[in-house]
Design a protein around this motif. Structure first.
Motif, mmCIF file in Angstrom:
data_model
loop_
_atom_site.group_PDB
_atom_site.id
_atom_site.type_symbol
_atom_site.label_atom_id
_atom_site.label_comp_id
_atom_site.label_asym_id
_atom_site.label_seq_id
_atom_site.Cartn_x
_atom_site.Cartn_y
_atom_site.Cartn_z
ATOM 1 N N LEU A 141 -10.288 41.669 28.251
ATOM 2 C CA LEU A 141 -10.380 41.572 29.719
ATOM 3 C C LEU A 141 -11.609 40.782 30.175
ATOM 4 N N GLU A 142 -12.352 40.234 29.266
ATOM 5 C CA GLU A 142 -13.570 39.502 29.590
ATOM 6 C C GLU A 142 -13.291 38.310 30.499
ATOM 7 N N ASN A 143 -12.179 37.643 30.309
ATOM 8 C CA ASN A 143 -11.813 36.483 31.127
ATOM 9 C C ASN A 143 -11.599 36.892 32.588
ATOM 10 N N TRP A 144 -11.119 38.091 32.826
ATOM 11 C CA TRP A 144 -10.914 38.559 34.198
ATOM 12 C C TRP A 144 -12.251 38.727 34.913
ATOM 13 N N VAL A 145 -13.253 39.135 34.173
ATOM 14 C CA VAL A 145 -14.570 39.327 34.760
ATOM 15 C C VAL A 145 -15.232 37.981 35.036
ATOM 16 N N LYS A 146 -15.094 37.046 34.107
ATOM 17 C CA LYS A 146 -15.718 35.730 34.267
ATOM 18 C C LYS A 146 -15.018 34.892 35.325
ATOM 19 N N ARG A 147 -13.720 35.096 35.501
ATOM 20 C CA ARG A 147 -12.946 34.324 36.466
ATOM 21 C C ARG A 147 -12.304 35.277 37.459
ATOM 22 N N ALA A 163 -11.484 35.009 44.012
ATOM 23 C CA ALA A 163 -12.408 33.941 44.387
ATOM 24 C C ALA A 163 -11.634 32.627 44.402
ATOM 25 N N PRO A 164 -11.747 31.809 45.460
ATOM 26 C CA PRO A 164 -10.961 30.576 45.549
ATOM 27 C C PRO A 164 -11.172 29.632 44.362
ATOM 28 N N SER A 165 -12.349 29.548 43.848
ATOM 29 C CA SER A 165 -12.619 28.618 42.746
ATOM 30 C C SER A 165 -12.384 29.278 41.390
ATOM 31 N N ARG A 166 -12.109 30.557 41.409
ATOM 32 C CA ARG A 166 -11.955 31.365 40.192
ATOM 33 C C ARG A 166 -13.233 31.351 39.358
ATOM 34 N N ARG A 167 -14.347 31.097 40.007
ATOM 35 C CA ARG A 167 -15.655 31.144 39.360
ATOM 36 C C ARG A 167 -16.500 32.190 40.085
ATOM 37 N N ARG A 168 -17.332 32.847 39.336
ATOM 38 C CA ARG A 168 -18.240 33.827 39.912
ATOM 39 C C ARG A 168 -19.249 33.078 40.788
ATOM 40 N N PRO A 169 -19.511 33.553 41.997
ATOM 41 C CA PRO A 169 -20.479 32.865 42.856
ATOM 42 C C PRO A 169 -21.876 32.931 42.234
ATOM 43 N N PRO A 170 -22.690 31.894 42.485
ATOM 44 C CA PRO A 170 -24.049 31.902 41.935
ATOM 45 C C PRO A 170 -24.861 33.026 42.572
ATOM 46 N N PRO A 171 -25.769 33.584 41.811
ATOM 47 C CA PRO A 171 -26.593 34.656 42.397
ATOM 48 C C PRO A 171 -27.440 34.113 43.540
ATOM 49 N N GLN A 172 -27.490 34.868 44.620
ATOM 50 C CA GLN A 172 -28.271 34.440 45.781
ATOM 51 C C GLN A 172 -29.712 34.877 45.599
ATOM 52 N N GLU A 173 -30.606 33.961 45.940
ATOM 53 C CA GLU A 173 -32.015 34.289 45.873
ATOM 54 C C GLU A 173 -32.382 35.095 47.113
ATOM 55 N N ALA A 174 -33.267 36.026 46.928
ATOM 56 C CA ALA A 174 -33.722 36.847 48.055
ATOM 57 C C ALA A 174 -34.460 35.954 49.041
ATOM 58 N N LYS A 175 -34.001 35.997 50.278
ATOM 59 C CA LYS A 175 -34.646 35.204 51.321
ATOM 60 C C LYS A 175 -35.843 35.976 51.856
ATOM 61 N N SER A 176 -36.874 35.246 52.122
ATOM 62 C CA SER A 176 -38.075 35.868 52.658
ATOM 63 C C SER A 176 -37.813 36.273 54.105
#
Length: 116
Positions: free
Chosen positions: A9-15, A19-32
């Protein structure tokens, strides 16, 4: 579900499925959340009206030339009018920052009625 191998099931987690792109969104940096400190407003004290009911100061913005009348408790560009004296206005912000607006020295010493 117990019959599934979790490694398969690893592929389900990675994709991600939704999500429209089937990619995990990049981690957001904490905004000040702390905004940079604003410079104190630049005003010229034009006059003070003292009477038993209230004390009002007339200020002119050095940036725009606009005139304002303020009294104790008013807010001016994020600054609290803490006091209005006969020759000065004190502005405060965050219990630690204060600015005193006084009559221009040349005007205060000259006593000239034409001097604002």
């Amino acid at each position: 579900m117990a019959a599934f191998d979790k490694a398969s099931l690893e592929n389900w987690v990675k994709r991600p499925l939704f999500a429209p792109s089937r990619r995990r969104p990049p981690p957001q940096e904490a905004k000040s959340k702390i905004a940079p400190p604003q410079p104190p407003p630049d005003y010229q004290l034009l006059g003070v009206l003292l009477n038993p009911e209230r004390t009002v100061a007339l200020l002119r913005s050095e940036d725009t030339g606009a005139d304002f009348h303020v009294q104790v408790g008013d807010m001016l560009k994020g600054w609290l009018v803490a006091s209005v004296e006969r020759d000065a206005v004190t502005l405060k912000r965050d219990d630690e920052t204060s600015q005193v607006i006084r009559f221009k020295k040349a005007c205060a010493d000259s006593g000239d009625a034409a001097c604002p």
